[in-house]
Design a protein around this motif. Structure first.
Motif, mmCIF file in Angstrom:
data_model
loop_
_atom_site.group_PDB
_atom_site.id
_atom_site.type_symbol
_atom_site.label_atom_id
_atom_site.label_comp_id
_atom_site.label_asym_id
_atom_site.label_seq_id
_atom_site.Cartn_x
_atom_site.Cartn_y
_atom_site.Cartn_z
ATOM 1 N N ALA A 1 76.992 77.770 11.625
ATOM 2 C CA ALA A 1 76.952 79.147 10.586
ATOM 3 C C ALA A 1 76.420 78.249 9.393
ATOM 4 O O ALA A 1 76.625 77.000 8.819
ATOM 5 N N GLU A 2 75.836 79.140 8.879
ATOM 6 C CA GLU A 2 75.194 79.307 7.294
ATOM 7 C C GLU A 2 76.129 79.784 6.509
ATOM 8 O O GLU A 2 76.174 81.205 6.358
ATOM 9 N N LEU A 3 77.088 79.285 6.039
ATOM 10 C CA LEU A 3 77.747 79.468 5.116
ATOM 11 C C LEU A 3 77.457 79.960 3.882
ATOM 12 O O LEU A 3 76.466 78.921 3.224
ATOM 13 N N VAL A 4 77.625 81.311 3.211
ATOM 14 C CA VAL A 4 77.972 80.822 1.334
ATOM 15 C C VAL A 4 79.115 81.769 1.519
ATOM 16 O O VAL A 4 79.678 82.239 1.398
ATOM 17 N N ILE A 5 79.715 80.297 0.081
ATOM 18 C CA ILE A 5 80.954 80.160 -0.234
ATOM 19 C C ILE A 5 81.116 81.286 -1.544
ATOM 20 O O ILE A 5 80.999 80.634 -2.728
ATOM 21 N N PHE A 6 81.886 81.885 -1.766
ATOM 22 C CA PHE A 6 82.221 82.188 -3.301
ATOM 23 C C PHE A 6 83.152 81.109 -3.611
ATOM 24 O O PHE A 6 83.928 80.966 -3.830
ATOM 25 N N ARG A 7 81.971 81.112 -4.419
ATOM 26 C CA ARG A 7 82.669 80.023 -5.640
ATOM 27 C C ARG A 7 83.639 79.814 -6.750
ATOM 28 O O ARG A 7 84.230 79.111 -7.397
ATOM 29 N N GLU A 8 84.332 81.022 -7.272
ATOM 30 C CA GLU A 8 84.534 81.088 -8.629
ATOM 31 C C GLU A 8 86.025 81.681 -7.379
ATOM 32 O O GLU A 8 86.968 81.941 -6.086
ATOM 33 N N GLU A 9 87.184 81.181 -8.588
ATOM 34 C CA GLU A 9 88.757 81.321 -8.231
ATOM 35 C C GLU A 9 88.669 82.706 -7.948
ATOM 36 O O GLU A 9 90.112 82.455 -7.175
ATOM 37 N N ASP A 10 88.884 83.791 -8.233
ATOM 38 C CA ASP A 10 89.387 85.027 -8.639
ATOM 39 C C ASP A 10 88.396 86.171 -6.846
ATOM 40 O O ASP A 10 86.925 85.201 -6.875
ATOM 41 N N ASN A 11 88.805 86.299 -6.308
ATOM 42 C CA ASN A 11 87.858 87.047 -5.503
ATOM 43 C C ASN A 11 86.812 88.157 -5.456
ATOM 44 O O ASN A 11 87.265 88.253 -7.410
ATOM 45 N N ALA A 12 86.259 88.059 -5.470
ATOM 46 C CA ALA A 12 84.532 88.941 -5.613
ATOM 47 C C ALA A 12 84.427 90.276 -5.901
ATOM 48 O O ALA A 12 85.894 90.744 -5.102
#
Length: 335
Positions: A29-40
């Motif tokens: 998997a080429e992971l892209v992770i949203f790093r902010e605390e809350d959801n996008a």
């Protein structure tokens, strides 16, 4: 495959152990992770989704529609690390032929285990017994109303409303006891119910015969207030109603009247308004226990969902059928 985790860091950390994220990468998997605390937000989601082939969603993620989907024309699958997909997956997803799976079956195992625990606790009248011990001193063979109310699982009748993931697993757990299990579910045949360990009945018969009525049906239009005044009046004297589904399945005003009569007890993990107002009768009636919507995964149990979703990614990558894959033709029967 480019795989986007759309939920915020707060949710990701609660559902996915670092070892599971590493396992995803090790599988390719080429992971892209949203790093902010809350959801996008929808705008952030559209940016993250560019070129994605797989998206992992969870509680609170934006709907997959419009610009969000247009940013990922090669999207193959949605892996939902939660229960119901209806708040995230839209008609556009199904129209594009995108495959969808969810962790509902894993989440439901926890609900079924809670159902078993509450069933035993109710039959044994642990709450009444504990209060009696504190109020009247220790007792063993003493004869009183509390002791008379204590029952065992042996020979009892447990009625299950809803044979979905949670209902089916609950029935499996009940097979270890010498009791009678009843099931009402319009999607079951008698043969299917028997295989699950239950006798298929109508709702009214189930209510008349059951010592415990376990509500595990999905929240859909067909189940709205399925338990109203007439049905609740059918319950046996001394029976317990346990609702681990959704508050909307019960006419709460009618339930309050039954509870005020003292005929039945109730254990409610869910209510129409959560929490009920301070003045609601549920807050003061002695024959009601409120558990605050904890029947499913709350803490460490969430990690089982993350593990399952990673397993689903592996099955997808291998060209296999995903275990939790949703058939869109059955959406009207699912929570």
């Amino acid at each position: 495959m480019k795989t986007v985790l759309l939920q915020g860091k707060r949710v990701t950390d609660r559902v996915f152990e670092p070892a599971q994220l590493k396992r995803l990468e090790d599988m390719g998997a080429e992971l892209v992770i949203f790093r902010e605390e809350d959801n996008a937000s929808p705008e952030e989601a559209a940016e993250l989704m560019r070129g994605a082939e797989v998206v992992i969603t969870s509680w609170g993620c934006p709907k997959l529609e419009g610009a969000v989907l247009e940013a990922a024309p090669d999207l193959k699958a949605v892996l939902h690390a939660a229960g119901s997909v209806k708040h995230v997956v839209t008609g556009e997803v199904w129209e594009r032929g995108i495959r969808v799976t969810s962790g509902a079956a894993v989440l439901s195992r926890g609900v079924a285990e809670t159902a078993l625990g509450l069933t035993i606790m109710s039959m044994k009248n642990f709450i009444g017994a504990a209060a009696a011990v504190k109020g009247s001193g220790w007792w063993n063979q003493r004869k009183d109303s509390v002791r008379d109310s204590i029952r065992e699982m042996y020979g009892s009748t447990i009625g299950v409303i809803g044979g979905g993931h949670a209902g089916k697993h609950f029935l499996h757990l009940l097979k270890g006891f010498q009791l009678s299990a009843l099931l009402t579910d319009p999607t079951y045949t008698r043969e299917m119910a028997a295989e699950a360990g239950a006798e298929l009945t109508g709702l009214e018969e189930l209510l008349r015969r059951s010592d415990i009525v376990m509500v595990l049906a999905p929240e859909i239009p067909a189940t709205y207030r399925m338990l109203g005044a007439e049905n609740l009046a059918l319950m046996k004297e001394g029976a317990t109603l346990i609702n681990l589904a959704r508050g909307s399945l019960i006419d709460e005003d009618a339930l309050v009247r039954e509870l005020q009569s003292g005929r039945i007890q109730a254990i409610l993990d869910v209510t129409v308004q959560e929490p009920p107002g301070a003045a609601h009768p549920f807050m003061t009636l002695p024959n009601v226990m409120l558990t605050g919507h904890i029947a499913g995964a709350v803490n460490n149990g969430l990690l089982a969902i993350g593990r399952f979703i990673v397993d689903e990614w592996g099955r997808l990558a291998a060209g296999e059928k995903m275990e939790g894959e949703i058939d869109p033709s059955r959406l009207d029967t699912l929570a």
